[in-house]
Motif scaffolding. Structure first.
Motif, PDB file in Angstrom:
ATOM      1  N   ALA A  34     -29.220  10.710  -5.524  1.00  0.00           N
ATOM      2  CA  ALA A  34     -30.247  10.015  -6.160  1.00  0.00           C
ATOM      3  C   ALA A  34     -30.208   8.473  -6.064  1.00  0.00           C
ATOM      4  N   LEU A  35     -28.819   8.173  -5.694  1.00  0.00           N
ATOM      5  CA  LEU A  35     -28.619   6.538  -5.699  1.00  0.00           C
ATOM      6  C   LEU A  35     -28.274   6.214  -4.331  1.00  0.00           C
ATOM      7  N   ASP A  36     -28.022   6.873  -3.304  1.00  0.00           N
ATOM      8  CA  ASP A  36     -27.642   6.445  -2.087  1.00  0.00           C
ATOM      9  C   ASP A  36     -28.935   5.795  -1.420  1.00  0.00           C
ATOM     10  N   PRO A  37     -30.309   6.530  -1.770  1.00  0.00           N
ATOM     11  CA  PRO A  37     -31.588   6.020  -1.290  1.00  0.00           C
ATOM     12  C   PRO A  37     -31.799   4.604  -1.697  1.00  0.00           C
ATOM     13  N   VAL A  38     -31.462   4.669  -3.017  1.00  0.00           N
ATOM     14  CA  VAL A  38     -31.928   3.420  -3.725  1.00  0.00           C
ATOM     15  C   VAL A  38     -31.070   2.063  -3.207  1.00  0.00           C
ATOM     16  N   LEU A  39     -29.850   2.403  -3.315  1.00  0.00           N
ATOM     17  CA  LEU A  39     -29.000   1.298  -2.588  1.00  0.00           C
ATOM     18  C   LEU A  39     -29.336   1.055  -1.109  1.00  0.00           C
ATOM     19  N   ARG A  40     -29.845   2.026  -0.171  1.00  0.00           N
ATOM     20  CA  ARG A  40     -30.486   1.520   0.939  1.00  0.00           C
ATOM     21  C   ARG A  40     -31.329   0.810   1.086  1.00  0.00           C
ATOM     22  N   ARG A  41     -32.283   0.946   0.040  1.00  0.00           N
ATOM     23  CA  ARG A  41     -33.515   0.278  -0.225  1.00  0.00           C
ATOM     24  C   ARG A  41     -33.432  -1.245  -0.549  1.00  0.00           C
ATOM     25  N   VAL A  42     -32.570  -1.373  -1.693  1.00  0.00           N
ATOM     26  CA  VAL A  42     -32.406  -2.654  -2.336  1.00  0.00           C
ATOM     27  C   VAL A  42     -30.981  -3.418  -1.943  1.00  0.00           C
ATOM     28  N   GLY A  43     -30.048  -2.765  -1.225  1.00  0.00           N
ATOM     29  CA  GLY A  43     -28.937  -3.491  -1.197  1.00  0.00           C
ATOM     30  C   GLY A  43     -27.861  -3.234  -2.423  1.00  0.00           C
ATOM     31  N   GLY A  44     -26.933  -3.792  -2.305  1.00  0.00           N
ATOM     32  CA  GLY A  44     -25.781  -4.024  -3.374  1.00  0.00           C
ATOM     33  C   GLY A  44     -24.582  -3.310  -3.137  1.00  0.00           C
ATOM     34  N   THR A  45     -23.832  -2.823  -4.137  1.00  0.00           N
ATOM     35  CA  THR A  45     -22.409  -2.561  -3.957  1.00  0.00           C
ATOM     36  C   THR A  45     -22.445  -1.401  -4.999  1.00  0.00           C
ATOM     37  N   TRP A  46     -21.794  -0.283  -4.327  1.00  0.00           N
ATOM     38  CA  TRP A  46     -21.163   0.939  -5.348  1.00  0.00           C
ATOM     39  C   TRP A  46     -19.797   0.842  -5.404  1.00  0.00           C
ATOM     40  N   ILE A  47     -19.297   0.845  -6.683  1.00  0.00           N
ATOM     41  CA  ILE A  47     -17.958   0.837  -7.007  1.00  0.00           C
ATOM     42  C   ILE A  47     -17.234   2.186  -7.404  1.00  0.00           C
ATOM     43  N   ALA A  48     -16.337   2.858  -6.893  1.00  0.00           N
ATOM     44  CA  ALA A  48     -15.680   4.077  -7.327  1.00  0.00           C
ATOM     45  C   ALA A  48     -14.357   4.054  -6.933  1.00  0.00           C
ATOM     46  N   TRP A  49     -13.697   5.264  -7.644  1.00  0.00           N
ATOM     47  CA  TRP A  49     -12.448   5.521  -7.392  1.00  0.00           C
ATOM     48  C   TRP A  49     -12.162   6.035  -5.830  1.00  0.00           C
ATOM     49  N   GLY A  50     -11.299   5.170  -5.368  1.00  0.00           N
ATOM     50  CA  GLY A  50     -11.133   5.531  -3.695  1.00  0.00           C
ATOM     51  C   GLY A  50     -10.159   6.553  -3.648  1.00  0.00           C
ATOM     52  N   GLU A  51     -10.496   8.020  -3.728  1.00  0.00           N
ATOM     53  CA  GLU A  51      -9.708   8.959  -3.432  1.00  0.00           C
ATOM     54  C   GLU A  51      -9.233   9.238  -2.099  1.00  0.00           C
ATOM     55  N   GLY A  52      -8.162   9.026  -1.646  1.00  0.00           N
ATOM     56  CA  GLY A  52      -7.639   9.251  -0.297  1.00  0.00           C
ATOM     57  C   GLY A  52      -7.971   7.968   0.393  1.00  0.00           C
ATOM     58  N   GLN A  53      -7.283   7.852   1.597  1.00  0.00           N
ATOM     59  CA  GLN A  53      -7.207   6.820   2.421  1.00  0.00           C
ATOM     60  C   GLN A  53      -7.285   5.478   1.703  1.00  0.00           C
ATOM     61  N   ALA A  54      -5.999   5.345   0.944  1.00  0.00           N
ATOM     62  CA  ALA A  54      -6.027   4.083  -0.061  1.00  0.00           C
ATOM     63  C   ALA A  54      -5.964   2.671   0.703  1.00  0.00           C
ATOM     64  N   GLU A  55      -5.471   2.758   2.116  1.00  0.00           N
ATOM     65  CA  GLU A  55      -5.569   1.386   2.645  1.00  0.00           C
ATOM     66  C   GLU A  55      -6.976   0.747   2.834  1.00  0.00           C
ATOM     67  N   VAL A  56      -8.005   1.679   2.852  1.00  0.00           N
ATOM     68  CA  VAL A  56      -9.584   1.021   2.880  1.00  0.00           C
ATOM     69  C   VAL A  56      -9.753   0.355   1.582  1.00  0.00           C
ATOM     70  N   GLU A  57     -10.218  -0.519   1.394  1.00  0.00           N
ATOM     71  CA  GLU A  57     -10.720  -1.013  -0.009  1.00  0.00           C
ATOM     72  C   GLU A  57     -12.197  -1.232  -0.068  1.00  0.00           C
ATOM     73  N   GLU A  58     -12.974  -1.626   1.015  1.00  0.00           N
ATOM     74  CA  GLU A  58     -14.348  -1.607   1.448  1.00  0.00           C
ATOM     75  C   GLU A  58     -14.698  -1.239   2.594  1.00  0.00           C
ATOM     76  N   VAL A  59     -15.815  -0.574   2.459  1.00  0.00           N
ATOM     77  CA  VAL A  59     -16.752  -0.059   3.754  1.00  0.00           C
ATOM     78  C   VAL A  59     -18.182  -0.496   3.526  1.00  0.00           C
ATOM     79  N   ALA A  60     -18.673  -0.672   4.800  1.00  0.00           N
ATOM     80  CA  ALA A  60     -20.349  -0.574   4.931  1.00  0.00           C
ATOM     81  C   ALA A  60     -20.722   0.592   4.995  1.00  0.00           C
ATOM     82  N   LEU A  61     -21.816   1.094   4.112  1.00  0.00           N
ATOM     83  CA  LEU A  61     -22.287   2.251   4.445  1.00  0.00           C
ATOM     84  C   LEU A  61     -23.958   2.062   4.381  1.00  0.00           C
ATOM     85  N   PRO A  62     -24.538   3.262   4.984  1.00  0.00           N
ATOM     86  CA  PRO A  62     -23.937   4.041   5.913  1.00  0.00           C
ATOM     87  C   PRO A  62     -23.380   3.677   7.177  1.00  0.00           C
TER      88      PRO A  62
END
Length: 457
Positions: A34-62
């Protein structure tokens, strides 16, 4: 203006390849869809629990075509134990589903829940630009709206509660009922799946807080908070197109040829709310009452592993497998066994092939916030029948389904008999009406509509 989305689970999961390179693949689930297409259109930030690969704090998607960023909140093992497995899933989850006897209200777990919510709120405040609306999701993060509001009184904040909201009598068993409500009421707009959940929430605000309510609005501490029913949809046309593709049609035909019987299908996460033992017992009762069905009907139960580290879930698995063994032992004849039991997850294509192959879909939870499996089956089916619990949130939207009380094994057994014997004409007429309902409130309409309400667009 960008959009800030806040959820427990992240929309893309990290995987490290054999070459050591990290790739990010979309997570399976309605929220990402539902929300990945919305953020692709309008931009912004998704904040979530980083489960696994703790060394990565931020990533550009997709990857390869970045449109927004994912900021990953890191949690310790102790925090995951107490915030997630503890308070969220041993207190809020069973309470919201009316399983009071399964709740564990522990102060230490509540304190961890508060601290983790504070960390999510801080991450929002660090990420948000002036004017960015914030959309918080679900019961794990109920305190975040108020925590943001305390620092940004002008922020536009929405929250969607994806599980049932119980009656006020049940909700008030929670020792921190006031604090939870105050957390949620930091939002400007609160969404739930059904009118019943909205009524229960408004009742809780009146009884716990003494707040005034008017229509769909709670008046609290000088602010007006709207509470609306907005059931989430699915990607109806995408599911339909996939189900009618040659590859899926062939896979569905293989399933039918393998079983050579009418197919009853159940697809559930292995959770005590889903009513799997009750469904199996009702199927056993059906076979006892209708011996002519033996050798002509098969129940295929797909149980997706869930929370395997929790003892009560391990006990549930043992109970389910014991029931499968007993029913098969009593009724198996020749080369036919009445229940085929699959304990694993399935990818979308394999799942859609099973939806397409099924004559009857059994969605019979004891309590469910909505249940997207019911909607997915309807979008994929050509002439199948949906048997649906009256205690699934989706029951309000799907009146043409054969609705049942999962606590009544005799009634459920007779509903199976009705569904299996239904004429093709009636099946198609019901399915046509149900599919029209789905198209009227699909996934994109749900997401875009909520954001538009939140921002006043």
């Amino acid at each position: 203006m960008g959009l800030i989305v806040v959820s427990n689970r992240e929309p893309y999961a990290p995987r490290k390849g054999e070459d050591g390179q990290l790739t990010w693949r979309p997570s399976i689930g309605g929220l990402t869809a539902a929300l990945d297409p919305v953020l692709r259109r309008v931009g912004g930030t998704w904040i979530a629990w980083g489960e696994g690969q703790a060394e990565v704090e931020e990533v550009a998607l997709p990857q390869g075509d970045p449109r927004y960023r994912l900021k990953r909140v890191q949690l310790s093992e102790a925090e995951v134990r107490d915030y997630y497995h503890g308070f969220s899933n041993r207190a809020l989850w069973p309470m919201s589903h009316y399983f009071i006897e399964r709740t564990k209200y522990l102060s230490a777990q509540w304190q961890t829940y508060v601290e983790v919510n504070r960390r999510f709120a801080r991450t929002v405040l660090e990420s948000r630009e002036p004017g960015d609306p914030v959309w918080v999701h679900d019961y794990q993060l109920a305190l975040v709206p108020r925590l943001i509001r305390e620092s940004r009184s002008d922020a536009r904040i929405g929250l969607f509660w994806h599980i049932p909201w119980p009656s006020s009598e049940v909700f008030r068993t929670l020792p921190w009922d006031r604090e939870l409500l105050e957390g949620l009421l930091g939002a400007d707009l609160i969404g739930m799946h059904t009118p019943e959940y909205v009524r229960h929430f408004l009742s809780a605000c009146r009884r716990v807080l003494g707040a005034e309510t008017e229509g769909d609005t709670v008046h609290w501490q000088g602010r007006a908070v709207r509470v609306v029913d907005r059931p989430i949809g699915i990607e109806v046309d995408e599911y339909g197109a996939l189900a009618s593709s040659p590859e899926i049609e062939e896979a569905a035909d293989r399933i039918r040829r393998t079983l050579q019987t009418q197919l009853l299908l159940g697809v559930d996460r292995l959770d005590y709310t889903k009513g799997i033992p009750e469904r199996l017992e009702a199927f056993g009762d059906f076979l006892d009452r209708h011996p002519e069905a033996r050798g002509r009907v098969t129940l295929l139960q797909i149980a997706v592993p869930s929370r395997e580290q929790v003892e009560s879930y391990r006990q549930l698995r043992s109970r389910v497998e014991g029931l499968v063994g007993r029913i098969n032992g009593r009724h198996t004849q020749g080369g036919w066994a009445p229940i085929q039991y699959v304990y694993r997850g399935m990818g979308r294509e394999e799942l859609v092939a099973h939806y397409r192959a099924a004559d009857v879909m059994l969605v019979t939870p004891l309590r469910d916030g909505l249940n997207l499996v019911a909607k997915e089956f309807l979008a994929c089916s050509r002439d199948g029948v949906l048997v649906l619990s009256r205690f699934a949130g989706a029951a309000d939207e799907l009146p043409e389904a054969v609705q049942v009380n999962p606590y009544n094994p005799t009634g459920l057994a007779e509903a199976l008999n009705q569904a299996l014997g239904m004429s093709l004409e009636e099946k198609k007429a019901r399915l046509t009406r149900l599919q029209e309902r789905l198209r009227g409130s699909d996934l994109r309409a749900w997401a875009d509509g909520f954001v538009a309400e939140l921002t006043g667009a």
